[in-house]
Design a protein around this motif. Structure first.
Motif, PDB file in Angstrom:
ATOM      1  N   GLN A  38       0.777  -1.194   0.064  1.00 22.93           N
ATOM      2  CA  GLN A  38       0.063  -0.105  -0.055  1.00 22.93           C
ATOM      3  C   GLN A  38       0.955   1.146  -0.121  1.00 22.93           C
ATOM      4  OE1 GLN A  38      -2.405  -0.450   3.491  1.00 22.93           O
ATOM      5  NE2 GLN A  38      -4.020  -1.801   2.373  1.00 22.93           N
ATOM      6  N   VAL A  39       0.575   2.249  -0.830  1.00 28.07           N
ATOM      7  CA  VAL A  39       1.346   3.315  -0.847  1.00 28.07           C
ATOM      8  C   VAL A  39       0.660   4.441  -0.045  1.00 28.07           C
ATOM      9  CG1 VAL A  39       2.195   5.031  -2.269  1.00 28.07           C
ATOM     10  CG2 VAL A  39       2.214   2.940  -3.215  1.00 28.07           C
ATOM     11  N   GLU A  40       1.363   4.863   0.834  1.00 30.43           N
ATOM     12  CA  GLU A  40       0.884   5.835   1.981  1.00 30.43           C
ATOM     13  C   GLU A  40       1.833   6.984   2.080  1.00 30.43           C
ATOM     14  OE1 GLU A  40       0.575   3.888   5.552  1.00 30.43           O
ATOM     15  OE2 GLU A  40      -0.821   2.280   4.705  1.00 30.43           O
ATOM     16  N   ARG A  41       1.250   8.313   2.322  1.00 28.92           N
ATOM     17  CA  ARG A  41       1.988   9.512   2.601  1.00 28.92           C
ATOM     18  C   ARG A  41       2.236   9.558   4.092  1.00 28.92           C
ATOM     19  NH1 ARG A  41       4.123  12.010  -1.465  1.00 28.92           N
ATOM     20  NH2 ARG A  41       3.965  13.746  -0.162  1.00 28.92           N
ATOM     21  N   ASP A  42       3.584   9.695   4.314  1.00 32.11           N
ATOM     22  CA  ASP A  42       4.146   9.909   5.665  1.00 32.11           C
ATOM     23  C   ASP A  42       4.562  11.491   5.828  1.00 32.11           C
ATOM     24  OD1 ASP A  42       4.881  10.016   8.166  1.00 32.11           O
ATOM     25  OD2 ASP A  42       6.499   8.528   7.853  1.00 32.11           O
ATOM     26  N   GLY A  43       3.807  12.356   5.843  1.00 32.57           N
ATOM     27  CA  GLY A  43       4.106  13.945   6.007  1.00 32.57           C
ATOM     28  C   GLY A  43       4.486  14.226   4.594  1.00 32.57           C
ATOM     29  N   THR A  46       6.624   9.671   0.824  1.00 28.29           N
ATOM     30  CA  THR A  46       5.982   8.714   0.305  1.00 28.29           C
ATOM     31  C   THR A  46       6.316   7.391   0.960  1.00 28.29           C
ATOM     32  OG1 THR A  46       5.125   9.683  -1.867  1.00 28.29           O
ATOM     33  CG2 THR A  46       5.112   7.233  -1.695  1.00 28.29           C
ATOM     34  N   ALA A  47       5.573   6.657   1.253  1.00 31.20           N
ATOM     35  CA  ALA A  47       6.122   5.195   1.909  1.00 31.20           C
ATOM     36  C   ALA A  47       5.385   3.988   1.421  1.00 31.20           C
ATOM     37  CB  ALA A  47       5.741   5.164   3.609  1.00 31.20           C
ATOM     38  N   VAL A  48       6.141   3.414   0.921  1.00 30.72           N
ATOM     39  CA  VAL A  48       5.736   1.951   0.434  1.00 30.72           C
ATOM     40  C   VAL A  48       5.352   1.002   1.905  1.00 30.72           C
ATOM     41  CG1 VAL A  48       6.121  -0.206  -1.074  1.00 30.72           C
ATOM     42  CG2 VAL A  48       6.597   2.341  -1.807  1.00 30.72           C
ATOM     43  N   VAL A  49       4.533   0.659   2.060  1.00 34.13           N
ATOM     44  CA  VAL A  49       4.031  -0.205   3.262  1.00 34.13           C
ATOM     45  C   VAL A  49       3.415  -1.427   2.844  1.00 34.13           C
ATOM     46  CG1 VAL A  49       2.835  -0.271   5.270  1.00 34.13           C
ATOM     47  CG2 VAL A  49       3.532   1.757   4.575  1.00 34.13           C
ATOM     48  N   LEU A  50       4.257  -2.633   3.346  1.00 36.33           N
ATOM     49  CA  LEU A  50       3.896  -3.909   3.084  1.00 36.33           C
ATOM     50  C   LEU A  50       3.028  -4.401   4.449  1.00 36.33           C
ATOM     51  CD1 LEU A  50       6.189  -3.272   1.087  1.00 36.33           C
ATOM     52  CD2 LEU A  50       6.900  -5.639   1.195  1.00 36.33           C
ATOM     53  N   ARG A  51       2.165  -5.219   3.829  1.00 40.20           N
ATOM     54  CA  ARG A  51       1.277  -5.752   5.161  1.00 40.20           C
ATOM     55  C   ARG A  51       0.912  -7.174   4.660  1.00 40.20           C
ATOM     56  NH1 ARG A  51      -0.725  -0.495   5.364  1.00 40.20           N
ATOM     57  NH2 ARG A  51      -0.510   0.554   7.381  1.00 40.20           N
ATOM     58  N   SER A  52       0.837  -7.893   5.781  1.00 41.11           N
ATOM     59  CA  SER A  52       0.471  -9.408   5.638  1.00 41.11           C
ATOM     60  C   SER A  52       0.270 -10.134   6.890  1.00 41.11           C
ATOM     61  CB  SER A  52       1.413  -9.830   4.639  1.00 41.11           C
ATOM     62  OG  SER A  52       0.957 -11.820   4.395  1.00 41.11           O
ATOM     63  N   PHE A  98       9.023   1.087   3.639  1.00 41.31           N
ATOM     64  CA  PHE A  98      10.010   1.597   2.673  1.00 41.31           C
ATOM     65  C   PHE A  98      10.115   3.005   2.447  1.00 41.31           C
ATOM     66  CE2 PHE A  98      10.026  -3.076   1.764  1.00 41.31           C
ATOM     67  CZ  PHE A  98      11.604  -3.417   1.595  1.00 41.31           C
ATOM     68  N   TYR A  99      11.069   3.662   2.561  1.00 44.28           N
ATOM     69  CA  TYR A  99      11.095   5.185   2.276  1.00 44.28           C
ATOM     70  C   TYR A  99      12.169   5.579   1.360  1.00 44.28           C
ATOM     71  CZ  TYR A  99       8.290   5.586   6.464  1.00 44.28           C
ATOM     72  OH  TYR A  99       7.171   5.354   7.473  1.00 44.28           O
TER      73      TYR A  99
END
Length: 319
Positions: A38-43, A46-52, A98-99
């Motif tokens: 999931q691509v998310e904004r951290d301020g 852009t952060a690429v967040v992995l969830r499982s 990931f950043y």
């Protein structure tokens, strides 16, 4: 074997298998990342967040990154300053972010190789990666069930098309959380396990199918034999009642020796089959001969029953 045990065994086998080519590894990695990212904004970043929730998916993801690109993924600890992260930082449990340059690299890895659908090895790797993340299978000793639980429409269409191209057609169902491709066909499940490369689990599935078939045949045979025994017992019981009626009447002494012999044998061996009774006669006769004599005895008994009924009705009328 519980459902989760069998599913875990399938996932572990998929996790441990080696890709057959670098292109297949890229296809499998892209499939895993497209399920997890999931691509998310951290301020401003852009952060690429992995969830499982599946450790097998995490393990295979990290292994493919390391072996394919010779990149060692190191899990650091979360600090207040996330901008230290040009690498890999863990978020909450089973969530990793990931950043910076690493985020851009992860986005690149999500792209499938060109013309991957034309390469059978790539298709196998892609489907295996997807199944690691969203696949479900139940214990074949209890029931046959396999599914892909998919969140978005494009993935559902893509997986359905890839499976159909291999001859595996799954039923699609739509629900509030997304889409599912489902099959309860044991043959299709075996084919899919083989396609994914889970050959040990495929053999377990085949063994379960064989055992079910054997048990089914045994149960059908036992039920058939039980029904035949019950039918024989019921017929024998009726024959015994008829013979007792004949022997208690005056016509017993007038019967031919062949019928008397038949009646006495049936009285003595009420559970014997027609073939067994025929072998005991002197001289022996076949099943048809035994059946013919028993029918003659039955006709005599019915005639005696009718006479008795008529006599009782006449007596009642005289009163």
């Amino acid at each position: 074997m519980e459902q989760q045990d069998f599913q875990s065994k399938v996932l572990r086998e998929l996790m441990q298998q080696e890709p057959s080519s670098k292109k297949a590894a890229l296809s499998e990695l892209a499939a895993i990342l497209n399920c997890m990212v999931q691509v998310e904004r951290d301020g401003t970043e852009t952060a690429v967040v992995l969830r499982s929730q599946r450790p097998e998916a995490w393990n295979k993801c990290f292994t493919l990154i390391q072996k394919t690109f010779n990149i060692t993924v190191e899990l650091g600890s979360i600090g207040d300053d996330r901008k230290q992260a040009d690498g890999f930082l863990p978020g909450t449990e089973r969530t990793y972010a990931f950043y910076g340059e690493s985020a851009k690299r992860m986005m690149t890895l999500m792209q499938l190789p060109d013309r991957f659908e034309a390469d059978e090895k790539c298709v196998r790797g892609f489907l295996a990666g997807q199944f690691l993340c969203v696949g479900s299978i139940r214990d074949p000793q209890k029931e046959y069930y396999l599914s892909w639980e998919i969140l978005n429409e494009p993935q559902a269409q893509q997986i359905a098309r890839l499976l159909a191209n291999t001859g595996a057609v799954l039923r699609r169902t739509d629900h509030g959380r997304g889409h599912a491709l489902v099959t309860r066909d044991s043959g299709v499940i075996v084919d899919i396990l083989s396609l994914l490369g889970a050959h040990v689990c495929m053999m377990d599935m085949e063994n379960a199918r064989i055992m079910k078939q054997v048990r089914g045949r045994i149960n059908r045979k036992v039920n058939c034999e039980t029904a035949n025994i019950m039918k024989t017992v019921a017929a024998s019981q009726k024959q015994m009642e008829q013979i007792h009626m004949i022997r208690a009447s005056s016509i017993w002494e007038t019967l031919p020796e062949s019928l008397q012999q038949m009646a006495l044998l049936r009285e003595r061996y009420p559970e014997s089959s027609l073939q067994e009774l025929g072998a005991m006669l002197e001289p022996p006769v076949g099943k048809s001969g035994v059946n013919h004599r028993l029918r003659r005895l039955a006709a005599l008994a019915e005639e005696l029953q009718e006479r008795s009924t008529d006599s009782q009705e006449k007596e009642a009328a005289d009163l």
